[in-house]
Design a protein around this motif. Structure first.
Motif: not given
Ligand code: DL6
Length: 820
Positions: A437, A450, A458, A461-464, A466, A807
């Motif tokens: 993360r 981002k 991004n 790995w967009p989910e990385r 936060v 998270n």
């Protein structure tokens, strides 16, 4: 084990009195009749630390028994401030200790003032680390801080002939009662040397890093007490020690001096904090500092894991490591080295563990703050790590090549190695690739991350990515700093808001209560008197306590735009001289400039020279005072913040990652005048647009404005007042020997103005006028101020830490029961 049961220490006044007296004689070694105030300070600190370490032992045992997952916070900086009062307050024994001291004929306030701030940080990033540690302890998270025990912390700022002069911060010269040296906890840290490869029968290659220089990292522990005697966590700071006292070669040759000098050289690693907050330094010593503390911390973390008899391949199940900015990013490569070379874990498994273990917080988009190291330097200082980084990069690029075939330019931009600027290692890329993360520190900042800096990552790995918006601890920034307001809140709502700032919402209805508003004004007035006394002591300037206190307190930087506020001071000055009726106010600046940042140092000089003219002009008739408060540090912030009415958060939109001063000030009932930058946006959403003064271009408008290329001087055409202000500066009206400096600042604004001071000035001046109008209506102002206080729950560091825990770290709190 009953043999190891501690005899409990009492926390009543007689018990504390006895402990303090005992510590004075038995630890400090002084006869009470001869003791100085500093001896008493040390005696009381030793008496309190006994009680804290007792809780630490209980906390540690509980963590060991309950098989918890631990969080390790790796940070080059911790801006802690003074420890005595914070520890007493969190241990819930402040009043009783004051009483015990009084019984002994000692004034608590007098001795507390003597404590040096632990200033092991530059600004926001270091203070955030200190708030996070306190919150982890308060909420019961098994958190450990790791950093460097700098012999010299953040420099002491003196103002001499209007200019900043840096003096060393020898904070340890009287000894430090809060630290526990652990000479038995040392780890070797290697630099330089070479790598020897061994080809194994199974086809794998193992590596040995040999020769070079070894330095020892020795642990010093600082127990960190959670609020109300809950958990006590540990901050472990590393000091460099020579591996041998003398280099025997020189010693045998009779060169005693050279032998000792070499020993001193290896100990310089932890000698001094680099005083730069927004620029990467690129010095070999800095790289060595980074690797030094990272290596020792990781060896310690793995040691603890193994001592608890967990298998090494479960490391990421039992630990989470947070990288506070890229400064500790070499940890990704060091973790791989330890797993591969020391624990003989195969590459793929080691990489999975590493990635699951780490996460990384980014604190700035400023290109000059992003660390890169020349490949040649890295190869020389950390040859094994450079090899590991090449392989990490190779495997990563292969992965993206597979997913995005043919996009060569994309791969080049993503690579850890920057080939365009003389081959450099991009530490931010290493941190992103090696973490599961990555977070920004405010909603706008994360979204800009981002879109810009990490746009390519991004895509991969967009989910990385936060967001975790920063917060501040209400224990220091409200309960300790502002006892008057704390008492007022306490008299209206129940006290659980100290743990759960959400409860502060219950205070909201009191914003429209006349008696509460009046009481709030009385508290503010007393806080202003307290600040006025300190200002007089530090600067000799007398300020009124019945006027608006307008403060800009933060590092001095072009993007933070102290010049915008200074222009407003000049505007007010001119208006008063022109006979206009202007709202009386004190404008207070405070902050340090990086010693090598000439523009920032010039800004300090110009502020001081303008202040000198303003403060000595009889035409001002006490309606305008301008103060540059020297040597801004945590302890002075706790006096300035509760006294403020107006909080200046006026950075160029898109440049301030979050800000945390903005949160502390609003929590203390100052209204923000600010741009739509960093966390100001979220503060506006929380407090309501009618309770904040927002002005100026947005981040998008700034980009568009930049693209238009309008010459900054053109903004004077539509604003004759601004013209006369800048011309007064240019012509040296305010100069006191620094005429060319003023002309240069005026030229800079007219010709360069990279942070759009002139473009935003008209909007800023209007917003200030709006604030002045509201301030004249004391009821309306107090209502807005109280609504700010009541609506700040989102900005508690406890919420921030919970978001990290849920998270990112995947850890749960393990609160130790409060002692009965
Ligand atoms: O995240 C803590 C703090 C933010 O609130 C500030 O906005 C940000 O400037 C600061 N960053 C640093 C280091 N680098 N720079 N610039 O202190 O972090």
């Amino acid at each position: 084990n009953p043999r190891h049961r501690l005899s409990p220490l009492t926390c009543d006044a007689p018990g504390l009195r006895q402990s303090i007296r005992d510590a004075l004689v038995r630890v400090v070694g002084k006869d009470p009749d001869l003791a100085t105030p500093r001896d008493w300070l040390h005696a009381v600190s030793f008496a309190i630390r006994e009680r804290i370490i007792e809780r630490r032992v209980v906390t540690r045992r509980q963590f060991a028994d309950e098989d918890v997952k631990r969080v390790y916070y790796l940070s080059m900086e911790y801006l802690i401030g003074r420890m005595l009062e914070a520890n007493l307050r969190n241990m819930g024994i402040l009043e009783v200790t004051q009483q015990a001291l009084q019984d002994l004929g000692v004034d608590f306030r007098e001795i507390a003032r003597l404590e040096e701030d632990a200033a092991l940080g530059n600004g926001g990033l270091g203070r955030l680390a200190a708030c996070i540690l306190e919150s982890m302890a308060t909420q019961g998270y098994p958190g450990y801080g790791y950093g460097i025990r700098y012999e010299y912390g953040m420099f002491q700022q003196h103002i001499e002939h209007f200019r900043q002069v840096e003096h060393p911060d020898n904070w340890l010269r009287f000894g430090n009662p809060w630290e526990f040296p652990r000479p038995e906890k040392t780890f070797p840290v290697r630099f330089y040397g070479y790598v020897v490869e061994h080809h194994q029968p199974d086809g794998e290659t193992s590596c040995n890093w040999e020769n070079g220089e070894e330095v020892l990292a020795m642990a010093y522990d600082y127990p960190t007490a959670g609020y109300e005697r809950r958990n006590v966590n540990n901050l472990r700071l590393w000091a460099a020690k020579a591996t041998r006292d003398f280099d025997l070669r020189y010693f045998n040759e009779g060169d005693y001096i050279r032998a000792v000098a070499d020993k001193n050289e290896s100990e310089t690693i932890s000698m001094v904090l680099y005083p730069n907050d927004a620029t990467a330094i690129g010095k070999e010593l800095r790289l060595k500092q980074e690797y030094f503390f990272v290596s020792a911390s990781l060896q310690d973390i793995i040691d603890r894991h193994l001592q608890l008899e967990y298998p090494i391949d479960e490391l990421a199940d039992k630990a989470a490591i947070q990288l506070n900015d890229t400064h500790p990013a070499i940890a990704v490569a060091e973790c791989m080295r330890l797993l591969l070379d020391e624990h003989r874990i195969p590459w793929d498994q080691a990489w999975t563990i590493t990635r699951n273990l780490f996460s990384y917080t980014n604190h700035t988009l400023m290109p000059e703050a992003l660390e890169t190291w020349p490949v040649a330097l890295m190869e020389r200082v950390l040859p094994r790590h450079m090899g590991i980084i090449y392989r990490i990069n190779h495997e990563f690029i292969e992965e993206v090549r597979h997913r995005f075939p043919g996009e060569h330019e994309f791969f080049r931009r993503l690579s850890i190695i920057d080939e365009d600027h003389g081959r450099r290692v991009r530490m931010a890329h290493l941190a992103v690739i090696g973490s599961h993360r990555v977070n920004g520190v405010a909603a706008l900042h994360t979204s800009l991350l981002k879109q810009t800096l990490f746009a390519d990552f991004n895509r991969v790995w967009p989910e990385r990515f936060v967001n975790v918006t920063n917060g501040v601890t209400p224990r220091l920034w409200m309960i300790q700093a502002n006892p008057g307001l704390t008492e007022l809140i306490e008299s209206r709502i129940s006290s659980d808001w100290k743990f759960d700032l959400d409860r502060l919402k219950q205070f909201e209805p009191y914003a429209s209560d006349d008696a509460t508003r009046e009481a709030f004004r009385a508290v503010k007035r007393r806080n202003k008197e307290r600040l006025a006394a300190l200002v007089h002591k530090r600067t000799g300037i007398t300020i009124r306590s019945d006027v608006m206190y307008d403060v800009q307190i933060k590092r001095i930087h072009e993007y933070k735009r102290q010049l915008l506020k200074l222009l407003h001071v000049i505007e007010l000055y001119q208006r008063i001289r022109d006979g206009e009726d202007v709202l009386p106010r004190v404008v207070l600046f405070a902050g340090k400039a990086a010693p090598g940042y000439q523009r920032a140092k010039d800004i300090i000089a110009v502020i001081n020279e303008v202040a000198d003219i303003v403060n000595h002009d009889p035409a001002m008739g006490d309606r305008l005072k301008c103060v540059f408060f020297p040597n801004y540090e945590v302890s002075s912030a706790t006096i300035i913040i509760p006294a403020a009415d107006l909080s200046e958060q006026i950075s160029t939109a898109g440049f301030e990652a979050s800000g945390t001063g903005n949160m502390k000030l609003a929590l203390n009932g100052a209204l923000t005048i600010g741009t739509l930058d960093g966390a100001n946006i979220e503060i506006r959403d929380a407090v309501g647009t009618e309770n904040i003064f927002i002005f100026g271009m947005t981040a998008d408008e700034i980009s568009a404005h930049r693209a238009q290329g309008i010459p900054p001087g053109a903004h004077l055409d539509s604003h004759p007042r601004l013209r006369s202000m800048v011309e007064a500066l240019r012509d040296g009206f305010f100069s006191n020997g620094g005429r060319h400096l003023h002309a240069e600042i005026a030229r800079y604004l007219l010709e360069e103005d990279p942070f759009f001071v002139l473009a935003d000035y008209a909007a800023y001046s209007d917003a200030c006028a709006q604030a002045d109008r509201m301030y004249q209506d004391a009821e309306a102002w107090s209502e807005a101020a109280l609504l700010n206080v009541a609506r700040m729950s989102h900005f508690s560091i406890d919420r921030t830490v919970r978001e990290y825990a849920q998270n990112i770290w995947n850890v749960v709190p393990e609160p130790v029961l409060p002692p009965c």
